[in-house]
Design a protein around this motif. Structure first.
Motif, mmCIF file in Angstrom:
data_model
loop_
_atom_site.group_PDB
_atom_site.id
_atom_site.type_symbol
_atom_site.label_atom_id
_atom_site.label_comp_id
_atom_site.label_asym_id
_atom_site.label_seq_id
_atom_site.Cartn_x
_atom_site.Cartn_y
_atom_site.Cartn_z
ATOM 1 N N GLN A 1 0.829 -1.207 0.000
ATOM 2 C CA GLN A 1 0.000 0.000 0.000
ATOM 3 C C GLN A 1 0.863 1.255 0.000
ATOM 4 O O GLN A 1 0.489 2.275 -0.599
ATOM 5 C CB GLN A 1 -0.938 0.012 1.210
ATOM 6 N N SER B 1 -3.119 9.095 1.441
ATOM 7 C CA SER B 1 -3.726 8.693 2.718
ATOM 8 C C SER B 1 -3.359 7.275 3.106
ATOM 9 O O SER B 1 -3.538 6.871 4.260
ATOM 10 C CB SER B 1 -5.247 8.828 2.640
ATOM 11 N N GLN B 2 -2.836 6.485 2.148
ATOM 12 C CA GLN B 2 -2.434 5.114 2.451
ATOM 13 C C GLN B 2 -1.143 5.056 3.263
ATOM 14 O O GLN B 2 -0.820 4.016 3.842
ATOM 15 C CB GLN B 2 -2.240 4.323 1.147
ATOM 16 N N THR C 1 -0.026 5.467 6.172
ATOM 17 C CA THR C 1 -0.553 5.643 7.527
ATOM 18 C C THR C 1 0.524 5.766 8.600
ATOM 19 O O THR C 1 0.213 6.095 9.741
ATOM 20 C CB THR C 1 -1.503 4.486 7.881
ATOM 21 N N SER D 1 -8.750 13.758 2.367
ATOM 22 C CA SER D 1 -8.282 12.444 2.790
ATOM 23 C C SER D 1 -6.988 12.511 3.574
ATOM 24 O O SER D 1 -6.542 11.502 4.136
ATOM 25 C CB SER D 1 -8.091 11.536 1.573
ATOM 26 N N SER E 1 -6.671 13.506 6.281
ATOM 27 C CA SER E 1 -7.012 13.188 7.674
ATOM 28 C C SER E 1 -6.664 11.752 8.037
ATOM 29 O O SER E 1 -6.616 11.397 9.218
ATOM 30 C CB SER E 1 -8.504 13.431 7.917
ATOM 31 N N SER E 2 -6.426 10.907 7.018
ATOM 32 C CA SER E 2 -6.068 9.509 7.283
ATOM 33 C C SER E 2 -4.625 9.349 7.730
ATOM 34 O O SER E 2 -4.232 8.270 8.170
ATOM 35 C CB SER E 2 -6.305 8.661 6.026
ATOM 36 N N LEU E 3 -3.833 10.407 7.613
ATOM 37 C CA LEU E 3 -2.426 10.341 8.022
ATOM 38 C C LEU E 3 -2.335 10.542 9.538
ATOM 39 O O LEU E 3 -1.851 11.555 10.030
ATOM 40 C CB LEU E 3 -1.601 11.386 7.277
ATOM 41 N N ARG E 4 -2.788 9.552 10.265
ATOM 42 C CA ARG E 4 -2.961 9.663 11.718
ATOM 43 C C ARG E 4 -1.653 9.841 12.481
ATOM 44 O O ARG E 4 -1.655 10.307 13.620
ATOM 45 C CB ARG E 4 -3.700 8.434 12.256
ATOM 46 N N SER F 1 -11.018 18.547 7.817
ATOM 47 C CA SER F 1 -10.482 17.256 8.243
ATOM 48 C C SER F 1 -9.062 17.365 8.786
ATOM 49 O O SER F 1 -8.596 16.480 9.518
ATOM 50 C CB SER F 1 -10.512 16.264 7.071
ATOM 51 N N THR G 1 -8.441 16.888 12.509
ATOM 52 C CA THR G 1 -8.518 15.569 13.152
ATOM 53 C C THR G 1 -7.142 14.937 13.325
ATOM 54 O O THR G 1 -7.037 13.843 13.874
ATOM 55 C CB THR G 1 -9.415 14.615 12.334
#
Length: 400
Positions: free
Chosen positions: A42, A116-117, A119, A138, A140-143, A162, A165
């Motif tokens: 990914q 965003s993949q 992570t 997207s 926001s997916s990078l936590r 986003s 977050t």
């Protein structure tokens, strides 16, 4: 001679020793394999999509991205002699991409949502290039993201809500772009944010409540408006630097602002502030070193209480609408090294302590209505306003 009975843990058979050697060799091979790179699929697909979104003509042959050859090598493979030589950093086990830091090579393209993949990404730095378009929600997916630097590009559109977050985010810099619209109302949710720079965009609207752990705030060069409210800064006990210049803030700058406990530098020049309220610092202690309130519409007398801030070394109140005399307290404050009061309607004689062979202050008292300001002193440049201008401003003969 005494006979010893060896246990199985003390003496191994040849078969057991062979098995042990095989196990150690397997571990060595596994370590070598990992060191050569086994990047998660990914992450590879995200990197491929990222490079594909950039115009090939904007990728110089000598650049980091030019070395990203997915057919020739694994992105996290080591050593990186010819491929993936720069631009990415991977985790210790060489399986995840943790940093993307591009060189300023003039890359042009839009951010792919597939980023965003990544992570496990902690740093994304694309500064000083020519990226354009909107910032995908997207992101926001990078936590795990701690640092997001997109400065000096051509990003447009609004800041996606986003972004707020990203709880791990510590530094956010999207300055020198073409962002528009208001600041996110939930900006304060970025509880870990220490540095925020959104300067030189086209942002509008009011200041929302700010993240309480901020150390540095830079929003200069936008079109933000309204009052600078205490509620926006409530609880910011660590804030050291505030840069809000070149906006459209109005009204009164309250006494609370200068009492922010960690404040060291504040630049609010080039706004439309009309009044400044200031009192002595609590307990006589303050870290305030520099304040710039130039080019506003501030009326009234020059605030005397600035002289009570023990570390203040630079004070700028130039080109406002100040009247009355220059406070004598300014001339007694030996820590004050830079003083700009030019472009007001100050009257009377300037304090004599400012002039002499041992003067310690630089700046300007020019373009006022002062009398007896020595023309030989650099402080008195430029020359004072014409008498008629001063008379009209006061509606009578200015006081000498």
């Amino acid at each position: 001679m005494e006979n010893k009975n060896y246990t199985s843990s003390e003496k191994q058979s040849p078969v057991a020793m062979f098995n042990t050697l095989c196990y150690l060799l397997l571990l060595l091979l596994l370590h070598f394999s990992l060191s050569q790179g086994l990047t998660f699929p990914q992450d590879i697909s995200a990197l491929k999509a990222f490079k594909a979104s950039i115009k090939p003509t904007s990728i110089p042959s000598w650049s980091c991205l030019a070395s990203w050859d997915f057919a020739a090598a694994d992105p996290c493979a080591l050593p990186r002699r010819t491929h993936f030589t720069c631009g990415i950093i991977c985790s210790i086990d060489s399986t995840r991409v943790t940093q993307i830091t591009l060189d300023p090579a003039g890359y042009s393209g839009q951010l792919t949502p597939l980023l965003s993949q990544l992570t496990q990404l902690t740093i994304l730095d694309l500064s000083d290039n020519s990226f354009f378009g909107s910032i995908p929600s997207s992101i926001s997916s990078l936590r795990s993201l701690q640092t997001l630097i997109l400065k000096s590009n051509s990003f447009s559109g609004s800041i996606p809500d986003s972004v707020t977050t990203l709880k791990s985010l510590e530094s956010l810099d999207i300055s020198h772009n073409s962002l528009s619209g208001p600041l996110p109302k939930t900006l304060n949710l970025l509880s870990g944010l220490r540095r925020l720079d959104l300067s030189y965009n086209q942002l509008t609207g009011f200041l929302p409540k700010l993240p309480y752990n901020l150390l540095e705030l830079a929003l200069k060069g936008n079109s933000l408006s309204g009052y600078i409210s205490n509620s926006s800064f409530d609880g910011l006990t660590q804030l050291e630097v505030v840069e809000l210049s070149e906006n459209s803030f109005t009204g009164t700058l309250g006494v609370w602002f200068f009492l922010l406990p960690a404040l060291q530098q504040a630049d609010l020049a080039n706004n439309s502030l009309t009044r400044v309220e200031i009192s002595k610092p609590s307990g006589g202690n303050s870290d305030l070193v520099a304040i710039d309130l130039g080019f506003n519409h501030i009326e009234g007398n020059a605030p005397t209480d600035f002289a009570n801030y023990p570390q203040l070394s630079s004070l700028t109140l130039r080109y406002n609408r100040l009247r009355g005399a220059i406070p004598l307290e300014y001339s007694k404050k030996k820590s004050l090294r830079r003083l700009f009061l030019d472009g007001n309607f100050l009257i009377g004689r300037p304090p004599s302590d400012f002039f002499g062979g041992d003067t310690w202050v630089s700046g300007s008292l020019g373009n006022n209505c002062l009398v007896g300001c020595p023309g030989s002193s650099q402080l008195c440049s430029p020359s004072q306003k014409p008498y008629e201008v001063c008379k009209q401003a006061y509606g009578r003969k200015p006081m000498a």
